[in-house]
Design an enzyme around this catalytic site. Structure first.
Site, PDB file in Angstrom:
ATOM      1  N   VAL A   1      22.464  34.931  30.299  1.00 47.10           N
ATOM      2  CA  VAL A   1      23.466  35.776  29.787  1.00 47.10           C
ATOM      3  C   VAL A   1      22.893  36.755  28.616  1.00 47.10           C
ATOM      4  CG1 VAL A   1      25.807  36.723  29.452  1.00 47.10           C
ATOM      5  CG2 VAL A   1      25.410  34.978  31.056  1.00 47.10           C
TER       6      VAL A   1
ATOM      7  N   THR B   1      31.682  33.040  29.025  1.00 53.95           N
ATOM      8  CA  THR B   1      32.944  32.550  29.894  1.00 53.95           C
ATOM      9  C   THR B   1      33.497  31.653  29.366  1.00 53.95           C
ATOM     10  OG1 THR B   1      31.409  33.212  31.883  1.00 53.95           O
ATOM     11  CG2 THR B   1      33.473  31.930  32.220  1.00 53.95           C
TER      12      THR B   1
ATOM     13  N   PHE C   1      29.536  39.723  34.860  1.00 51.80           N
ATOM     14  CA  PHE C   1      29.622  39.255  36.256  1.00 51.80           C
ATOM     15  C   PHE C   1      28.030  39.396  36.661  1.00 51.80           C
ATOM     16  CE2 PHE C   1      33.336  41.463  34.646  1.00 51.80           C
ATOM     17  CZ  PHE C   1      34.274  40.604  34.914  1.00 51.80           C
ATOM     18  N   LEU C   2      27.103  39.037  36.247  1.00 53.02           N
ATOM     19  CA  LEU C   2      25.642  38.837  36.831  1.00 53.02           C
ATOM     20  C   LEU C   2      25.608  37.766  37.653  1.00 53.02           C
ATOM     21  CD1 LEU C   2      23.982  39.326  33.324  1.00 53.02           C
ATOM     22  CD2 LEU C   2      24.821  41.162  34.686  1.00 53.02           C
TER      23      LEU C   2
ATOM     24  N   LYS D   1      37.778  37.370  34.192  1.00 51.92           N
ATOM     25  CA  LYS D   1      36.443  36.726  34.639  1.00 51.92           C
ATOM     26  C   LYS D   1      36.684  35.230  35.372  1.00 51.92           C
ATOM     27  CE  LYS D   1      32.561  34.900  34.650  1.00 51.92           C
ATOM     28  NZ  LYS D   1      31.242  35.367  34.370  1.00 51.92           N
TER      29      LYS D   1
ATOM     30  N   ASN E   1      35.798  34.537  39.408  1.00 52.82           N
ATOM     31  CA  ASN E   1      34.954  33.535  40.012  1.00 52.82           C
ATOM     32  C   ASN E   1      35.457  32.549  40.900  1.00 52.82           C
ATOM     33  OD1 ASN E   1      32.512  34.358  38.879  1.00 52.82           O
ATOM     34  ND2 ASN E   1      32.160  32.818  37.463  1.00 52.82           N
TER      35      ASN E   1
ATOM     36  N   PHE F   1      30.433  36.847  50.438  1.00 50.08           N
ATOM     37  CA  PHE F   1      30.832  35.443  50.097  1.00 50.08           C
ATOM     38  C   PHE F   1      31.550  34.806  51.229  1.00 50.08           C
ATOM     39  CE2 PHE F   1      29.730  34.524  45.782  1.00 50.08           C
ATOM     40  CZ  PHE F   1      28.600  35.794  45.412  1.00 50.08           C
ATOM     41  N   LEU F   2      31.061  35.171  52.523  1.00 52.08           N
ATOM     42  CA  LEU F   2      31.639  34.489  53.540  1.00 52.08           C
ATOM     43  C   LEU F   2      30.280  33.867  54.479  1.00 52.08           C
ATOM     44  CD1 LEU F   2      34.173  36.896  55.128  1.00 52.08           C
ATOM     45  CD2 LEU F   2      34.536  34.758  53.787  1.00 52.08           C
TER      46      LEU F   2
ATOM     47  N   CYS G   1      27.940  28.205  37.271  1.00 49.96           N
ATOM     48  CA  CYS G   1      29.093  29.064  36.989  1.00 49.96           C
ATOM     49  C   CYS G   1      30.228  28.524  37.601  1.00 49.96           C
ATOM     50  CB  CYS G   1      28.852  30.589  37.374  1.00 49.96           C
ATOM     51  SG  CYS G   1      27.865  30.929  36.250  1.00 49.96           S
TER      52      CYS G   1
HETATM   53  C1  UGA Z   1      28.412  33.935  39.755  1.00 48.01           C
HETATM   54  C2  UGA Z   1      29.128  35.130  40.227  1.00 48.01           C
HETATM   55  O1  UGA Z   1      28.982  35.652  41.463  1.00 48.01           O
HETATM   56  C3  UGA Z   1      28.770  36.095  38.983  1.00 48.01           C
HETATM   57  O2  UGA Z   1      29.632  37.392  39.273  1.00 48.01           O
HETATM   58  C4  UGA Z   1      29.092  35.638  37.578  1.00 48.01           C
HETATM   59  O3  UGA Z   1      28.852  36.564  36.598  1.00 48.01           O
HETATM   60  C5  UGA Z   1      28.370  34.193  37.561  1.00 48.01           C
HETATM   61  O4  UGA Z   1      28.689  33.474  38.661  1.00 48.01           O
HETATM   62  C6  UGA Z   1      28.671  33.832  35.984  1.00 48.01           C
HETATM   63  O5  UGA Z   1      29.830  33.508  36.113  1.00 48.01           O
HETATM   64  O6  UGA Z   1      27.627  33.777  35.345  1.00 48.01           O
HETATM   65  P1  UGA Z   1      25.956  32.709  40.357  1.00 48.01           P
HETATM   66  O7  UGA Z   1      26.565  31.330  39.872  1.00 48.01           O
HETATM   67  O8  UGA Z   1      24.627  33.181  39.496  1.00 48.01           O
HETATM   68  O9  UGA Z   1      27.123  33.941  40.082  1.00 48.01           O
HETATM   69  O10 UGA Z   1      25.569  32.705  41.858  1.00 48.01           O
HETATM   70  P2  UGA Z   1      26.395  33.322  43.288  1.00 48.01           P
HETATM   71  O11 UGA Z   1      25.654  34.143  43.778  1.00 48.01           O
HETATM   72  O12 UGA Z   1      27.823  33.681  42.974  1.00 48.01           O
HETATM   73  O13 UGA Z   1      26.432  31.906  44.136  1.00 48.01           O
HETATM   74  C7  UGA Z   1      26.855  30.916  43.728  1.00 48.01           C
HETATM   75  C8  UGA Z   1      26.904  29.939  44.853  1.00 48.01           C
HETATM   76  O14 UGA Z   1      27.440  29.903  45.923  1.00 48.01           O
HETATM   77  C9  UGA Z   1      25.234  29.304  45.256  1.00 48.01           C
HETATM   78  O15 UGA Z   1      25.167  27.987  45.312  1.00 48.01           O
HETATM   79  C10 UGA Z   1      25.463  30.142  46.514  1.00 48.01           C
HETATM   80  O16 UGA Z   1      24.522  29.557  47.409  1.00 48.01           O
HETATM   81  C11 UGA Z   1      27.022  29.792  47.035  1.00 48.01           C
HETATM   82  N1  UGA Z   1      27.398  30.996  48.374  1.00 48.01           N
HETATM   83  C12 UGA Z   1      27.299  32.091  47.850  1.00 48.01           C
HETATM   84  C13 UGA Z   1      27.479  30.160  49.294  1.00 48.01           C
HETATM   85  O17 UGA Z   1      27.561  28.940  49.701  1.00 48.01           O
HETATM   86  N2  UGA Z   1      27.991  31.285  50.471  1.00 48.01           N
HETATM   87  C14 UGA Z   1      28.132  32.703  49.814  1.00 48.01           C
HETATM   88  O18 UGA Z   1      28.661  33.241  51.076  1.00 48.01           O
HETATM   89  C15 UGA Z   1      27.885  33.051  48.770  1.00 48.01           C
END
Ligand code: UGA
Length: 434
Positions: free
Chosen positions: A16, A126, A157-158, A209, A213, A254-255, A265
């Site tokens: 971050v 966070t 929200f990165l 936040k 999440n 996210f589905l 996170c």
């Molecule tokens: C997440 C949030 O998406 C960000 O908005 C937030 O800023 C960040 O946490 C944080 O709090 O710092 P991140 O952890 O980088 O981001 O990753 P995501 O892309 O959200 O994925 C999280 C997990 O969910 C991964 O293991 C991914 O493979 C999984 N996932 C995601 C699924 O299994 N299915 C989905 O449809 C989407």
């Protein structure tokens, strides 16, 4: 009060802090990043990256060369040279699920000790609701002179792997303030970024936040639960998600059913939100169910493997993907790593590959064979697993894989391939929810 270009200090150069500092420099501000690890500062000053994040390295080099981005291990230097100080330190989980805020507290004291004129102190980490109040209290208590300051909550929200783009093109910028005084400075900082700015109180900003999440994690667990029903009923979760996602109120993102979510996170923020709710007198059972579904998803996947292979012990299994998701070298709370550890425990021999996370994985995975080319992973394997959604895995040479594997069995934990096509190619193919 302050006008652009702003003098900004970022304390903490993790994902971050480093992305935030670099992007602030990119949009024209003077940034000084502080980290208490001198070797990290040395590394960054010589242009080396402590993490892999697409686009970040070039941006750090460009802005450092232009003199807009500096790194130091002195909090005093960073704070003294700036008008706005961002705190981006780790807020790790404790065994009971609550958040360890000792870094936040320490940095608040350090800022207080060198505060000699009005500054805006912004929390980017966070944190549980009401942390901003504590930061303000601490700075007031430890500041020797009677200096004015404002505390702001500005959650990030990165997404790792897309952090630079997310920073420059966010859906919204959230500013939690105690009064209107710091709003101008923050709006000046973010002026080049075109996004709606939500100005609210600090507690609400902190909650935005955690609630966001947790909601995203809930969405993943929801589709994962639906994927179980799809499997049992002979439906296809991809079709269900597509149909659901066309409703604008739901949305398709996210589905994606998977072997579960991971990373630094979601698991941490879920536990923290459940804990803080409990402390505030509310039992957030819904979120405990989200955690349960996530754990069950991995169990079901392993069971699926065992059902097909009968015995996992002594089987040679290829694993594609070690990072917790695509586009990153981060393996923290990675479902792929958890799966490898589980398969090792069951006595499997593993051949593993990841485009970016091999070095980090070597520190936690022992007695596995690290293979430097995804197309060599299937050699001699009884089964192949897709554990991370790297898009390049779709380019796997499937004809070759089928020929070099002892048995062409593919367990797809990320639904990257089309079941009908895999069958045509001669694979026994098991994915999630189809
Ligand atoms: C997440 C949030 O998406 C960000 O908005 C937030 O800023 C960040 O946490 C944080 O709090 O710092 P991140 O952890 O980088 O981001 O990753 P995501 O892309 O959200 O994925 C999280 C997990 O969910 C991964 O293991 C991914 O493979 C999984 N996932 C995601 C699924 O299994 N299915 C989905 O449809 C989407």
């Amino acid at each position: 009060m302050f006008n652009a270009p702003m003098k900004i200090c970022i304390i903490g150069t993790g994902y971050v802090g480093l992305v935030t500092g670099t992007c602030f420099a990119e949009i024209g501000h003077d940034v000084i990043c502080v980290d208490n690890a001198p070797e990290k500062v040395k590394m960054l000053n010589s242009g080396q990256m402590p993490i892999f994040e697409p686009g970040l390295e070039e941006m750090v080099k460009r802005n450092a060369a232009a003199g807009r981005l500096k790194f130091t291990s002195s909090t005093k230097e960073g704070v003294e040279k700036s008008d706005v100080v961002f705190i981006a330190v780790p807020t790790p989980p404790q065994p009971d699920g609550s958040v360890d805020l000792s870094f936040m507290e320490k940095v608040s004291r350090e800022i207080a000790e060198v505060l000699t004129r009005y500054k805006v102190i912004v929390d980017k980490s966070t944190v549980p609701v009401r942390t901003g109040e504590k930061v303000a209290e601490t700075i007031k208590r430890y500041c020797k002179s009677k200096v004015e300051f404002d505390v702001v909550s500005n959650p990030e929200f990165l997404r790792e792997g897309f952090a630079v783009d997310d920073f420059l093109h966010p859906d919204r910028i959230v500013l939690g303030v105690q009064n209107q005084r710091p709003v101008h400075a923050l709006k000046e900082i973010y002026a080049p970024i075109k996004a709606p700015v939500v100005v609210t109180d600090i507690n609400s900003a902190e909650l935005i936040k955690h609630a966001s999440n947790s909601f995203l994690a809930l969405k993943i667990s929801y589709i994962n639960a639906v994927s179980v029903i799809c499997e049992e009923a002979g439906a296809n979760v991809e079709e269900v998600a597509a149909g659901m996602g066309m409703d604008k109120r739901i949305g398709r993102s996210f589905l994606n059913a998977s072997l579960g979510f991971g990373g630094s996170c979601f698991p941490k923020d879920l536990s923290a939100f459940i804990k803080i709710s409990e402390q505030l007198g509310y039992d957030f059972g819904l979120l405990r169910e989200v955690q349960k579904i996530n754990a069950l998803q991995m169990e079901r996947f392993v069971r699926k493997m065992a059902d097909t292979l009968w015995v996992i012990k002594e089987k040679k299994i290829g694993v594609l993907g070690l990072a917790f998701k695509q586009n990153t070298d981060d393996i923290r709370m990675s479902p792929a790593i958890a799966l490898c550890q589980r398969l090792r425990k069951e006595g499997a021999h593993l051949r593993v590959y990841d485009p970016k996370a091999m070095d980090k994985a070597k520190t936690v995975l022992k007695e596995v064979t690290f293979v430097d080319d995804m197309n060599k992973v299937p050699e001699g394997c009884d089964a192949l697993v897709i554990a991370t959604e790297w898009p390049q895995f779709k380019e796997l040479d499937l004809d070759n894989a089928r020929k070099v594997m002892t048995h062409p069995i593919l367990f797809d934990g990320r639904n990257l391939f089309d079941p009908a096509q895999m069958e045509t190619l001669g694979f026994i193919y098991k994915s999630v929810g189809r």
